[in-house]
Scaffold this motif. Structure first.
Motif: not given
Length: 818
Positions: A774-780
């Protein structure tokens, strides 16, 4: 120009090779195999050398090994010194390392196995007894399987709040994942270790044209090795074996036709028979024996058996009478050529030890007037004496057996006294090792050096007085089985050898042989243990059942056997059955501390905490001054999520036994949970000072250090823990937590992935990975990781909350852990 000098060892090897006679066809077939690529249908991956004792199998195997080395092969040779698959792998790793190709991953995996095995018998490490403070007797039951001595990794730091405050159901679930992994390593080590071996061999195959593995004295090792070797070579159960690997086995019997059916497509059968007359004559000629009447007499007396031909040839006989007459005994044939009667008598006496060194020579001969050092050096030159790389020697079985019989029948009293002296020698060596070793020798069967001495001592006591020694031997068998099946095999081999060496032969003189009543119980015990010990998982358990069925086992031994049987059931996950064993022990002896201990830790593993506390209260009555009941009570309260109640019990245990690292580890964990981080750090520091390889404490100290802002120290602790247990998923998960909490999310995600590769059911790691993704922007990807966490543990409430948060609009910042 610098002068090239050869070593003594190389010169000795050259002389031995020059003296090697016969077996040219077998060597030709073996050497020709290296000329054929593995994909050639004529290439053979397995050679099985077999034949009766004395036919020259070991000499041929040694020559084959040198031939393989000459071809540039990496070579490893294993014999009956190995008692299980892990010992075989350790020997292969050690020998490859000596040839400049260390198998580092395998060495690390073996180190993990040894540590887990040690932890698995922590309950049997130091016996608790009333009146004497224990130095740490109990199982370090840090997981669902208490005997494994581990605590599951329970996740990231939420301030000073330890994961014990989390829901106990999820905590026990994670514990079960870890304990299954470790139980599999301890109980089925070949499943965990063999894939590592095969990966390492694949790497070694890139550096050498051939890999050749030799397994000598296969009749000894095949009960546990044959199935494993067949699976490694013919199935993909453990992975792939490099095609440039050649295996050589050598034993007295052909391969098992039921298991190796169809092996003719890839295996070469090399049956060895006595020398041909031409080969025997070649050997005699090489030794300078050429006179035809003498040669004819040697051929007649030896039956052309290589070890006997070589032995008689060493005397350089010049007349038929120098060899022996037709009525001479086998022993007379071996020793007739020695003119010194003192040497003859000493050589006969030195057949008694299974392993020979100078001190054993002195004990075997008594006050024989022959210098032990000189005699040992002389014996090592004899063709019927083989020397290993550790400086000890042994007689060839074909020569030793008739010597033992002659010595036993000629003077039973001398036989008994010599074996008693040898038993006392090994007892003294044991005592010296205990004095110079760790201060906690209560369960010394876990120590290989001590164990080797005790096994020899038991062998000699059985040979000296079979009936009198049997109760003690049975009791020691219980202790061996408490450790594992491989250790039980070492004990059982001593029993089997003593049974064989004390048994009278057919047609023997009843006046001189030991009474049948003395040796029959020994023979029946050896026979009863043989079948069970072929089984890796249940072998020790089944042998304990054999021991429990022996009338010679006294009540004290029976109590110990029930408790050991309960421990083995416990490690197999059969917890309810284990309870029955400990209850039987207490029926025999209501004040037995081990029975109370076994019931307590088993109830605790079942989640029956109040019942466990009740058993520990009973234990405290039996052993009021011992530390372990207090420590286990504290540990039980800790697992119940009641650190305030755990603390005074752990402090009491520490006061009774300040040098116990397990108590200090638990104390540190409890204090950290109570918000006393600095004190927790001090306790964990002391625990690790006392036990530098205490992996559980290292991971706990890493949490404390991270909380106190010492990220570098936390990562260092986790690095050391990973060295000790490279296959422990929890350590990688902890490392992921530290990296995530310092914002190093790419590295954290990689660590979580590594942890999950080791244990896909590690629910916490899925949760931690989700936060980094999530912190890396990889929500899925984060949502997918949380889905997996919930699939593994549907009751994982934290993961459900995080999924709802991430999936919802306008989600807030991620919390620090689950």
């Amino acid at each position: 120009m610098a002068r090239t000098r050869m070593s003594m060892q190389e010169l000795i090897r050259r002389r031995r090779r020059a003296a090697f006679v016969g077996r040219r066809e077998e060597l030709r077939v073996f050497e020709a195999n290296f000329e054929m690529p593995p994909d050639d249908d004529r290439h053979r991956f397995l050679f099985h050398v077999h034949g009766h004792a004395g036919v020259g199998k070991t000499s041929l195997v040694r020559e084959m090994a040198q031939l393989a080395r000459d071809r540039g092969a990496l070579v490893a040779s294993v014999d009956e010194g190995a008692s299980g698959v892990p010992e075989v792998l350790a020997e292969v790793a050690a020998q490859f390392a000596q040839q400049g190709r260390p198998l580092k991953q395998l060495e690390r995996a073996l180190a993990t196995y040894r540590q887990r095995s040690h932890e698995a018998v922590a309950a049997a490490e130091r016996q608790p007894g009333p009146g004497t403070p224990s130095t740490g007797s109990a199982v370090a039951a840090r997981a669902g399987v208490a005997g494994l001595g581990l605590v599951p990794v329970v996740g990231a730091f939420a301030g000073a709040v330890d994961a014990d405050r989390l829901a106990l159901g999820a905590d026990r679930l994670r514990a079960r994942f870890r304990s299954q992994e470790d139980a599999r390593l301890v109980l089925e080590p070949e499943r965990a270790l063999t894939p590592v071996l095969l990966d390492e061999l694949a790497g070694a195959a890139d550096a050498a044209p051939w890999l050749v593995l030799f397994f000598d004295t296969y009749e000894r090792t095949s009960p546990f090795l044959d199935r494993w070797l067949h699976d490694v070579m013919t199935t993909d159960r453990y992975g792939e074996l490099p095609a440039h690997t050649v295996v050589v086995t050598a034993g007295q019997r052909p391969l098992d036709p039921a298991r190796w059916e169809g092996a003719a497509d890839f295996a070469a059968d090399l049956p060895l028979r006595p020398f041909t007359e031409a080969e025997a004559r070649d050997l005699l000629a090489a030794k300078g024996v050429t006179e035809e009447p003498v040669v004819a007499e040697v051929l007649r007396l030896t039956g052309r058996l290589p070890v006997l031909v070589s032995t008689l040839a060493e005397s350089g006989p010049t007349a038929p009478g120098d060899v022996g007459d037709p009525s001479a005994t086998a022993v007379e044939r071996f020793l007739k050529w020695e003119p010194d009667p003192a040497r003859r008598a000493a050589a006969l006496a030195c057949a008694l030890p299974r392993r020979l060194d100078e001190e054993a020579v002195r004990a075997a001969t008594g006050e024989g007037g022959v210098d032990p050092a000189e005699l040992f050096a002389w014996l090592r030159t004899m063709p019927f004496v083989r020397t290993d790389g550790k400086g000890t020697a042994r007689y060839h079985g074909v020569v030793r057996a008739p010597m033992l019989r002659l010595r036993r029948n000629a003077s039973p009293e001398s036989w008994s006294s010599a074996h008693t002296r040898l038993a006392e020698l090994y007892e003294r060596r044991r005592g010296a090792l205990e004095e110079g070793g760790p201060a906690r020798p209560d369960r010394p069967w876990t120590r290989p050096a001590w164990r080797a001495l005790r096994v020899e001592e038991l062998y000699h006591r059985l040979c000296a007085r079979p009936r009198a020694a049997l109760p003690e031997v049975l009791r020691e068998g219980v202790e061996a089985c408490r450790v594992d099946t491989a250790v039980a095999r070492e004990w059982a081999r001593a029993v089997a050898d003593a049974a064989e060496d004390t048994a009278g032969a057919e047609g023997s003189d009843a006046a001189t042989d030991p009474p049948a009543g003395d040796t029959e119980p020994l023979k029946s015990l050896a026979a009863a243990c043989q079948g069970p010990l072929a089984l890796e998982r249940e072998g020790a358990l089944l042998v304990l059942e054999v021991l429990l069925g022996r009338a010679e086992l006294d009540d004290e031994g029976r109590v110990a056997a029930y408790n050991a049987h309960g421990l083995r059931l416990f490690l197999l996950g059969r917890l309810r059955e284990a309870l029955g064993d400990h209850e039987r022990a207490l029926t025999l002896d209501p004040r037995d501390p081990w029975g109370h201990h076994g019931l307590a830790v088993t109830r605790r593993a079942l989640g029956e905490y109040e019942a466990a506390l009740g058993h520990l209260a009973d234990a405290a009555e039996v052993a009021p001054d011992a530390a372990w009941p207090a420590r286990e009570r504290g540990e039980t309260y800790r697992r119940m999520g009641r650190p305030d109640e755990a603390l005074p019990w752990l402090e009491r245990a520490h006061a009774l036994d300040p040098a116990e690292p397990l108590t200090l580890g638990s104390l540190g964990q409890v204090k950290f949970t109570l918000g006393r981080a600095r004190e927790a750090l001090a306790d964990l520091d002391r625990a690790i000072t006392l036990w530098p390889d205490y992996a559980w404490a290292l991971t706990r100290r890493a949490r404390v250090r991270q909380f106190l802002g010492d990220t570098a120290g936390a990562l260092a602790d986790l690095g050391r823990a990973q060295e000790l247990a490279p296959d422990a998923a929890g350590t990688r998960g902890e490392r992921g937590d530290v990296l995530r909490l310092t914002g190093r999310h790419e590295e954290a995600a990689a660590e979580y992935a590594a942890a999950l590769a080791l244990d896909p059911g590690y629910a916490w790691a899925w949760g931690g990975k989700a936060l980094s993704l999530e912190a890396l922007g990889r929500r899925d990807d984060a949502l997918a990781a949380l889905d997996e966490a919930l699939r593994v543990d549907p009751g994982y409430g934290w993961a459900r909350e995080q999924r709802q948060r991430i999936a919802g609009a306008g989600a807030g910042p991620a919390p620090s852990g689950g």
